[in-house]
Design a protein around this motif. Structure first.
Motif, short mmCIF file in Angstrom:
data_model
loop_
_atom_site.label_atom_id
_atom_site.label_comp_id
_atom_site.label_asym_id
_atom_site.label_seq_id
_atom_site.Cartn_x
_atom_site.Cartn_y
_atom_site.Cartn_z
N VAL A 289 -39.45 0.04 -8.50
CA VAL A 289 -39.93 -1.21 -9.46
C VAL A 289 -40.69 -2.31 -8.47
O VAL A 289 -41.43 -2.70 -8.92
CB VAL A 289 -38.88 -1.42 -10.27
CG1 VAL A 289 -39.04 -2.87 -10.97
CG2 VAL A 289 -38.53 -0.53 -11.41
N ALA A 290 -39.90 -2.45 -7.39
CA ALA A 290 -40.34 -3.63 -6.52
C ALA A 290 -41.60 -3.15 -5.70
O ALA A 290 -42.31 -3.96 -5.32
CB ALA A 290 -39.04 -3.86 -5.62
N LEU A 291 -41.79 -1.66 -5.45
CA LEU A 291 -42.76 -1.57 -4.61
C LEU A 291 -44.16 -2.13 -5.05
O LEU A 291 -44.82 -2.39 -3.88
CB LEU A 291 -42.87 0.08 -4.74
CG LEU A 291 -43.96 0.57 -3.65
CD1 LEU A 291 -43.49 2.18 -3.00
CD2 LEU A 291 -45.53 0.98 -4.30
N PRO A 292 -44.60 -2.02 -6.05
CA PRO A 292 -46.03 -2.61 -6.51
C PRO A 292 -45.96 -4.01 -6.35
O PRO A 292 -47.37 -4.53 -6.01
CB PRO A 292 -46.38 -2.28 -7.94
CG PRO A 292 -45.43 -1.29 -8.33
CD PRO A 292 -43.98 -1.46 -7.29
N TYR A 293 -45.07 -4.88 -6.10
CA TYR A 293 -45.24 -6.04 -6.02
C TYR A 293 -44.48 -6.49 -4.48
O TYR A 293 -44.69 -7.62 -4.16
CB TYR A 293 -44.25 -6.98 -6.83
CG TYR A 293 -44.61 -6.44 -8.26
CD1 TYR A 293 -45.75 -6.82 -9.03
CD2 TYR A 293 -43.53 -5.37 -8.93
CE1 TYR A 293 -46.21 -6.23 -10.15
CE2 TYR A 293 -44.05 -4.96 -10.22
CZ TYR A 293 -45.45 -5.31 -10.94
OH TYR A 293 -45.52 -5.05 -12.11
N SER A 294 -44.29 -5.62 -3.78
CA SER A 294 -43.93 -5.86 -2.21
C SER A 294 -45.03 -5.27 -1.31
O SER A 294 -45.89 -4.87 -1.70
CB SER A 294 -42.60 -5.07 -2.12
OG SER A 294 -42.81 -3.71 -2.03
N ARG A 295 -44.57 -5.47 -0.11
CA ARG A 295 -45.73 -4.97 0.96
C ARG A 295 -45.67 -3.38 0.90
O ARG A 295 -46.69 -2.86 1.57
CB ARG A 295 -45.16 -5.47 2.46
CG ARG A 295 -43.76 -4.90 2.81
CD ARG A 295 -43.23 -5.70 3.87
NE ARG A 295 -42.18 -4.97 4.49
CZ ARG A 295 -42.08 -4.45 5.73
NH1 ARG A 295 -43.36 -4.54 6.44
NH2 ARG A 295 -41.03 -4.19 6.31
N TYR A 296 -44.44 -2.76 0.30
CA TYR A 296 -44.77 -1.42 0.47
C TYR A 296 -45.78 -0.89 -0.53
O TYR A 296 -46.25 0.48 -0.74
CB TYR A 296 -43.50 -0.50 -0.15
CG TYR A 296 -42.24 -0.99 0.88
CD1 TYR A 296 -42.26 -0.55 2.36
CD2 TYR A 296 -41.48 -2.11 0.51
CE1 TYR A 296 -41.54 -1.04 3.23
CE2 TYR A 296 -40.56 -2.52 1.43
CZ TYR A 296 -40.45 -1.78 2.74
OH TYR A 296 -39.62 -2.36 3.89
N MET A 297 -46.68 -1.77 -1.45
CA MET A 297 -47.62 -1.39 -1.96
C MET A 297 -48.75 -0.85 -1.16
O MET A 297 -49.76 0.00 -1.59
CB MET A 297 -48.54 -2.40 -2.80
CG MET A 297 -49.49 -2.14 -3.71
SD MET A 297 -48.90 -0.90 -4.97
CE MET A 297 -50.51 -0.51 -5.67
N HIS A 298 -48.59 -1.09 -0.02
CA HIS A 298 -49.56 -0.41 1.31
C HIS A 298 -49.67 1.07 1.29
O HIS A 298 -50.49 1.56 1.49
CB HIS A 298 -49.51 -1.04 2.39
CG HIS A 298 -48.29 -0.48 3.37
ND1 HIS A 298 -46.85 -0.74 3.31
CD2 HIS A 298 -48.22 0.74 4.35
CE1 HIS A 298 -46.19 0.02 4.10
NE2 HIS A 298 -47.03 0.85 4.65
N ILE A 299 -48.59 1.69 0.83
CA ILE A 299 -48.25 3.17 1.27
C ILE A 299 -49.44 3.73 0.19
O ILE A 299 -50.13 4.55 0.54
CB ILE A 299 -46.97 3.65 0.59
CG1 ILE A 299 -46.00 2.95 1.71
CG2 ILE A 299 -46.59 5.11 0.81
CD1 ILE A 299 -44.14 2.88 1.41
N PRO A 300 -49.14 3.40 -1.16
CA PRO A 300 -50.46 4.07 -2.00
C PRO A 300 -51.69 3.64 -1.59
O PRO A 300 -52.67 4.52 -1.82
CB PRO A 300 -49.94 3.88 -3.40
CG PRO A 300 -49.11 2.66 -3.23
CD PRO A 300 -48.36 2.74 -1.96
N THR A 301 -51.88 2.40 -1.39
CA THR A 301 -53.15 1.77 -1.26
C THR A 301 -54.06 2.07 -0.05
O THR A 301 -55.27 2.23 -0.13
CB THR A 301 -53.13 0.26 -1.39
OG1 THR A 301 -52.15 -0.13 -2.15
CG2 THR A 301 -54.48 -0.62 -1.49
N GLU A 302 -53.53 2.41 0.90
CA GLU A 302 -54.05 2.64 2.08
C GLU A 302 -54.86 3.92 2.01
O GLU A 302 -55.74 4.13 2.65
CB GLU A 302 -53.05 2.85 3.36
CG GLU A 302 -53.82 3.16 4.70
CD GLU A 302 -52.74 2.92 5.84
OE1 GLU A 302 -51.39 3.22 5.73
OE2 GLU A 302 -53.26 3.50 7.03
#
Lengths: 605, 115, 342
Positions: free
Chosen positions: A233-246
């Motif tokens: 739940v936190a991922l899309p709003y945290s820096r971990y969004m870089h995992i899918p976006t990259e």
């Protein structure tokens, strides 16, 4: 129901939420690509470039080869977490499919496999798969240990500074820290009850007292599932969004999308691809030479993403490009920052009407444009005149007394419209001369002419031009044993990739290397782009750079930019010369036996 | 010199009681070195725009400091932000940053915000 | 190792004046000078402001003072090392001299700013751009001429070159250049009445006795022009003269003019010896000038017993100020030496 227990609900809900949000975001960004970017995507989506992108995704998003190169420990940390987790999911999926005898088993089965498969050794390759799963978990846990060490004391991992994080980051980070230890404990507890673990989980399971295990098993699996939920739940709003976006970024980049002048969906994709690793903080001279540690690209990208950008963060940047050069994700940080500096255009307004047209001179081969700054370093101008004369060049000194700025300084401050107006003015003068070549002494002008102008002739910085004259034998140099260090100006080196030409010229002298060569070169501190930095800090940056460059006590510090020269001359530590000066001072006069120039004879300035 | 249709040199009294000095305070906040200017005019003398026009940075800066904004936005539009003036300033004043900030304030130019 | 009562480092006005006053008080003084000739910067002076006293008179007076029987003068004796040895100071020189004395006076003076660092002013690039020191030498031989060997029609003097300049790291005012520019312009007019003299300034600081009067005189009797604006660019003209650009700040208009000579009034910096010895002994203050323990009450003493300061090693000073300071230093040292023998 087989293979179901209520504790899988948090995981499943979290995963659905994650996929929903991520795909919504991807859709919005791709829809917001500009026309050129969309065109490139359509053009290249069914080409070899896509396969190349997949290769890059494997190398960079999973193995993190770039981080490895810069810092092996940091590289291992990222690889163990990213690639390790990825494999854990893949192997878990294979294991679950083999166990269930169908490819369409429930999605949570692979994640919570050991809980459901208490008879875990009853299918083909189970021994090998169980061993692999435990091995992967061990790798991830070792990476996690490094991550915790990095948080507590970054210097142990060879980093001077690590990123300060936002609240969502901290939530995501804490849940990430819990996921794998909880998984280990849950699997080990089940293993202690049913003996279905591998070398790691069985061994840890043996340590758990048999009186506790039956009571601890379910709570641990619940906790594991909940930690996954929180992370998802936190991922899309945290820096971990870089995992899918990259992944998206790598595809777009391979398809040929470029950052462009205006903000677009591609900007968003770049902003969200930043993992906030903090490598850019260490690369930034504002940090290590001037002690400013809140404006670096990682913070700029973060603030831009969360729409909390301040004027200071946007503008307090030398735009030297060191961070873009170091960024393991390959973000075009300087260009993105530039996009945020750009101002609204005023329709129909034409600036600089006042500039009186300079009469262009016809019938010359070369146009020489010194640049505004070069007028404050007259020895560069005198040297260029000397070189033109020695080579017998028919040239016209375009901005000798009434120059118009090239427009790049305006552009760097975001006044794009104004800048374009100057480009129009200068283009008219240059193109109407119908010359064969434009030579400039200023790397800023050079970059501007190359990138912003539509000229009917090629443009060269004087380093390229002098190299050509030497190669063609139109001028020759006396042999000299003067020791020189070369400083790459930001705009000429990282900005325009002119690295070899000055070094070829300086081969006529005794060229020594500094610790900051080529892509790794330092900014002199005199950068025009930083409208915030005050002189005191600027001088700190200069003194640090000057100290590094003159460590081996060269006779002369050679550079190729009037701004760099001005910065360094005032530093009072070494003789500073532009490359044109050292060439002009060492020209061999044909048909006379002139002795080599001794270093005492070189002019100081 | 071309008549540009306006003048910032018309004689008048600067009434500091009635002048808005807050805009300048905003500039000083962004560019503290602005306070160090001793009005030597080196910046104006070296100005690239000066070759083409009567642009006078020192004067514009001083009028802005005194809260006399009439015609200044048009004057500031003449500056090409080339930064040459910053190099000759003895006092290390970041002249280019002063112009940039005066321009932002006078023309109320803001950043584009992301969609 | 030779013994002395005092070693005076530097044979300029401060060093000689102090040495002479100490010698008169019956102290054995060793005076070391790094150059072949004594007098320091007084060597090149033509006349002294504000009364146009002939500098050669000062030089012969100083030379006479060095002849005192209690003074031993060593030339070509650049000091390499100053160190503390118990209650004594040891001073070693480049030519192998080695002295030990209870007291040392640092009078190592100043150097002038290297104008080549201000490239836009064209010094070292255009022959018509010279320093105030070079102009003084022209006056001394009575031959003010342009690069082409002609009589100049117009001379410009630019103040604050290397002083009040944060870019070169010198925030301070060198104090003597304003009045010196007035003196030089008057001398130029005396030798070449036809010449036009222009002084470009940021502020005119006429703080000494008779300075303001001299400034007035230069306007009234010698038609020297003063323009408030700093020259920021110099370019050659087709006929090998110089075009200077500044803003005439009082008329609020950019101004350019063609001159034959541009005289840069270069500022005062701590000499290399001052910086080096100050560093060795630990008395370095700001800008490498040496630091006394109290500006107001003990300006010749340092934090080290027996190590004294005089003259421009401390800060920019005029000649009369330097001489007075040297006498004050001699008095301090005399008291110190007497306190040791009691």
């Amino acid at each position: 129901m087989m293979n179901y227990h209520p504790f899988v609900i948090p995981f499943t809900v979290g995963a659905l939420f994650l996929f929903g949000v991520v795909f919504y975001k991807f859709y919005a960004w791709i829809a917001a690509l500009d026309r050129k970017q969309k065109f490139m995507v359509k053009q290249n989506i069914f080409s070899f470039k896509t396969i190349r992108a997949i290769g890059e995704i494997f190398r960079e998003a999973l193995v993190h080869r770039n981080i490895y190169r810069k810092n092996p420990v940091l590289g291992y940390m990222h690889m163990s977490l990213a690639f390790g987790w990825f494999l854990l999911i893949v192997v878990g999926k294979i294991k679950a499919s083999l166990y269930a005898g169908t490819f369409f088993e429930p999605p949570w089965l692979g994640i919570f496999f050991n809980f459901f498969a208490v008879d875990g050794h009853a299918f083909s390759h189970s021994e090998m798969l169980t061993f692999t799963m435990d091995f992967l978990l061990l790798i991830i846990l070792s990476g996690l240990a490094l991550a915790i060490i990095k948080r507590v004391k970054s210097s142990l991992l060879g980093m001077r500074k690590t990123t300060k994080h936002s609240r969502f980051d901290r939530i995501a980070l804490s849940s990430l820290w819990f996921i794998f230890p909880l998984r280990l404990m849950a699997e080990s507890t089940t293993a202690s009850l049913h003996g279905n673990g591998g070398f790691l989980t069985n061994s840890v399971g043996h340590l758990i007292p048999s009186t506790i295990a039956p009571y601890a098993e379910l709570p641990l699996w619940w906790a594991y599932s909940i930690s996954l939920f929180v992370f998802f739940v936190a991922l899309p709003y945290s820096r971990y969004m870089h995992i899918p976006t990259e992944v998206v970024l790598i595809f777009l980049r391979n398809w040929g999308a470029d950052t462009g002048e205006q903000l677009s969906g591609y900007t968003d994709i770049q902003l969200n691809s930043c993992s906030r690793c903090g490598i850019c903080i260490d690369a930034c001279q504002l940090n290590f030479a001037a002690g400013i540690s809140n404006v670096q690209s990682v913070y700029f990208v973060r603030d831009a993403r969360y729409k909390t950008l301040s004027d200071e963060v946007v503008n307090n940047c030398l735009m030297c490009g060191r961070c873009s050069n170091e960024c393991p994700v390959g973000l075009e940080l300087t260009l993105v920052r530039q996009q945020f500096r750009n101002k609204q255009e005023i329709p129909g307004k034409f600036y600089y009407e006042y500039t009186e047209p300079v009469e262009s001179k016809a019938g010359v081969d070369v146009i020489y444009y010194a640049g505004c700054m070069t007028h404050l370093t007259p020895s560069i101008i005198i040297s260029m005149k000397k070189i033109f004369e020695a080579a017998g060049v028919n040239y016209w000194f375009m901005d000798e007394d009434k120059g118009v700025c090239c427009g790049r300084p305006l552009r760097q401050q975001g006044f794009i419209q104004q800048s374009k107006n100057l480009v129009i003015k200068n283009s008219r003068i240059i193109n109407s001369a119908r010359a064969k070549l434009l030579v400039t002494s200023c790397p800023i002008c050079y970059k501007s002419f190359r990138e912003e102008y539509n000229l009917n002739l090629p443009v060269m910085h004087h380093t390229e031009y002098i190299e050509g004259l030497l190669a063609d034998g139109r001028i020759t140099l006396n042999a000299s044993n003067v020791t020189v260090v070369y400083h790459d100006p930001c705009e000429l080196g990282r900005g325009a990739n002119i690295y070899e030409q000055p070094r070829n010229i300086l081969r006529n002298f005794s060229l020594i290397e500094s610790n900051y060569e080529k892509e790794n070169s330092l900014c002199c501190g005199g950068s025009l782009s930083d409208a915030i930095l005050d002189l005191r800090l600027q001088l700190k940056i200069r003194d640090h750079a000057l100290g590094e460059l003159t460590k081996d006590k060269p006779d002369v510090l050679v550079t190729a930019c009037p701004l760099c020269k001005k910065s360094f001359v005032h530093g009072n530590k070494a003789r500073v010369m532009d490359i044109a000066e050292i060439v002009a001072g060492n020209l061999k006069v044909i048909a006379s036996k002139k002795r080599p120039v001794r270093k005492e004879e070189l002019q100081l300035v | 010199m071309k008549d540009l249709g306006f003048s910032i040199s018309q004689s008048r009294t600067i009434d500091l009681d009635k002048s808005d000095l807050s805009a300048y305070r905003r500039v000083v906040e962004k560019v503290p070195s602005a306070k160090l200017c001793l009005m030597c005019g080196a910046c104006t003398a070296t100005c690239t725009a000066r070759n083409h026009t009567d642009f006078n940075f020192r004067k514009v800066h001083l009028l802005f400091r005194r809260g006399q904004f009439e015609g200044l936005a048009e004057e500031l539009d003449k500056c090409m932000l080339c930064g040459k003036c910053r190099l000759v300033c003895n006092r290390g004043v970041n002249t280019r940053a002063i112009i940039y900030n005066m321009r932002i304030i006078l023309e109320n130019l803001n950043y584009k915000s992301i969609k | 190792m030779n013994k002395a009562d005092v070693v005076v480092i530097g044979g300029g006005p401060a060093g000689i004046e102090a040495a002479y006053n100490l010698a008169r008080d019956n102290h054995k003084v060793v005076l070391v000078e790094k150059e072949e000739e004594i007098f320091g910067h007084m060597q090149t002076a033509y006349t002294l402001f504000p009364n146009f006293q002939d500098a050669s008179e000062i030089r012969s007076s100083l030379l006479q003072k060095t002849k005192h029987g209690n003074i031993t003068l060593y030339n070509n004796a650049e000091v390499t090392q100053v160190s503390r040895e118990n209650d004594f100071w040891r001073v070693q020189t480049i030519n192998g001299l080695d002295f030990i004395a209870p007291a040392v006076l640092l009078a190592s003076g100043f150097k002038t700013f290297d104008a080549r660092y201000k490239e836009e002013l064209g010094y070292g690039i255009y022959k018509g751009v010279i320093t105030s020191v070079e102009f003084e030498e022209m006056l001394k031989v009575g031959k003010i001429q342009t690069a082409n060997g002609e009589k100049p029609r117009r001379i410009a003097f630019l103040n604050c070159v290397g002083s009040r300049d944060e870019k070169v790291g010198n925030h301070y005012c060198s104090r003597v250049c304003c009045i010196n520019a007035v003196k030089l312009s008057i001398e130029a007019k005396k030798q070449l009445p036809e010449v036009e003299a222009y002084c470009f300034y940021m502020d005119i600081r006429m703080s000494g006795q008779f300075y303001e009067e001299l400034y007035r005189k230069s306007q009234e009797d010698f038609d020297v022009n003063y323009i408030r604006g700093r020259i920021s660019e110099v370019a050659p003209t087709f006929d090998n003269r110089l075009q200077v650009k500044c803003e005439d700040t009082l008329s609020q208009t950019p101004l350019k003019m063609t001159v034959d000579l541009l005289v840069l009034m270069i500022g005062i910096e701590a000499s290399e010896g001052t910086a080096r010895i100050g560093e060795q002994v630990g008395v370095n203050g700001e800008y490498n000038f040496s630091k006394s323990i109290s500006l107001h009450t003990a300006d010749n003493k340092t934090k080290h017993r027996g190590f004294f300061l005089a003259g421009t090693c401390k800060r920019p000073l005029t000649v009369p100020e330097t001489m007075a300071d040297a006498r004050a230093a001699a008095l301090e040292i005399d008291l110190y030496l007497k306190s040791l023998s009691q």
